[in-house]
Design an enzyme around this catalytic site. Structure first.
Site, PDB file in Angstrom:
ATOM      1  CB  VAL A  14      -0.963   0.052   1.209  1.00 48.47           C
ATOM      2  CG1 VAL A  14      -2.057  -0.985   1.081  1.00 48.47           C
ATOM      3  CG2 VAL A  14      -0.219  -0.107   2.522  1.00 48.47           C
ATOM      4  CB  SER A  15       0.998   4.231  -2.085  1.00 49.46           C
ATOM      5  OG  SER A  15      -0.381   4.471  -2.190  1.00 49.46           O
ATOM      6  CB  THR A  16      -1.235   6.187   2.071  1.00 54.29           C
ATOM      7  OG1 THR A  16      -2.490   5.682   1.591  1.00 54.29           O
ATOM      8  CG2 THR A  16      -0.657   7.157   1.060  1.00 54.29           C
ATOM      9  CD  GLN A  19      -3.389   1.840  -1.607  1.00 53.21           C
ATOM     10  OE1 GLN A  19      -2.478   2.098  -0.855  1.00 53.21           O
ATOM     11  NE2 GLN A  19      -3.361   2.127  -2.882  1.00 53.21           N
TER      12      GLN A  19
END
Length: 224
Positions: A14-16, A19
């Site tokens: 996940v980028s953050t 997500q």
């Protein structure tokens, strides 16, 4: 005699921490584990990068560790399972280079949600096309975001973050904060009508008992 299970790794990203597409690390893992069980696969390793961008392989330590283990033949896996191709990467060159590194050692990629298997004839072609499209979309979003911010600035609107001292945000626009305005006017007056520089003005304010109202982005009430 039972068929020997195919060995695989699973990779999630996940980028953050939140997500945007709603697929958390746990949700991705659960989907991949169900797929592996249904396909009679044995999961050897679980690799996961949290809060990491898919723009580049750099900065994704778990992804790099997975590729290194594959190249070392550490676990003799035959497949890497990912939830979607975008979790594997968003840069077309990186995606294809990483896939080639895996295939050089007999390991293929399965994107469960996309229905892609790089061991099949159509799989690698589909990966090439989708990764190129995803990269173009990503670049378009970045361009649109930059242009949107420039336009907001042209219209005198605030582009995010804390309001500068002397102002407050009202419906996304800057308005004078009257409780801070007196000191702002005093700072300008000193700068224009004396020989004091910014450091001397800050020192003068502190010496004469002026206090800066504590803001969300600053816990100090002294001027600097």
């Amino acid at each position: 005699m039972k068929n020997k299970k195919i060995k695989c790794d699973i990779y999630t990203r996940v980028s953050t921490t939140m997500q945007v597409d709603g697929y958390s690390l746990d949700a991705q893992k659960e989907k991949l584990k169900r797929y592996a069980e249904f396909q009679n696969m044995e999961i050897v390793n679980e690799y996961s990068d949290e809060g990491k961008s898919g723009k580049s392989v750099e900065g994704r330590p778990e992804f790099q560790r997975m590729l290194e283990n594959i190249e070392n033949g550490k676990d003799e896996v035959q497949f890497v399972l990912v939830f979607k191709l975008s979790r594997f990467g968003r840069n077309a060159a990186d995606v294809l280079n990483s896939l080639q590194r895996m295939q050089d050692f007999g390991v293929n990629l399965i994107c469960v949600e996309d229905g892609i298997d790089s061991s099949k004839d159509s799989g690698k072609l589909m990966i090439s096309v989708l990764s190129a499209v995803a990269e173009i979309e990503r670049e378009n979003i970045l361009v649109q975001t930059r242009e949107g911010r420039k336009q907001k600035a042209r219209e005198g609107k605030w582009n995010g973050g804390f309001a500068p001292y002397g102002y407050e945000l009202v419906n996304g626009e800057l308005e004078i904060a009257e409780d801070e305005a007196e000191i702002i006017r005093l700072i300008y007056d000193k700068f224009i009508h004396t020989n004091m520089g910014i450091a001397a003005i800050a020192a003068w304010l502190n010496q004469h008992g002026y206090k800066k109202k504590k803001r969300q982005n600053n816990t100090l009430d002294a001027f600097a």
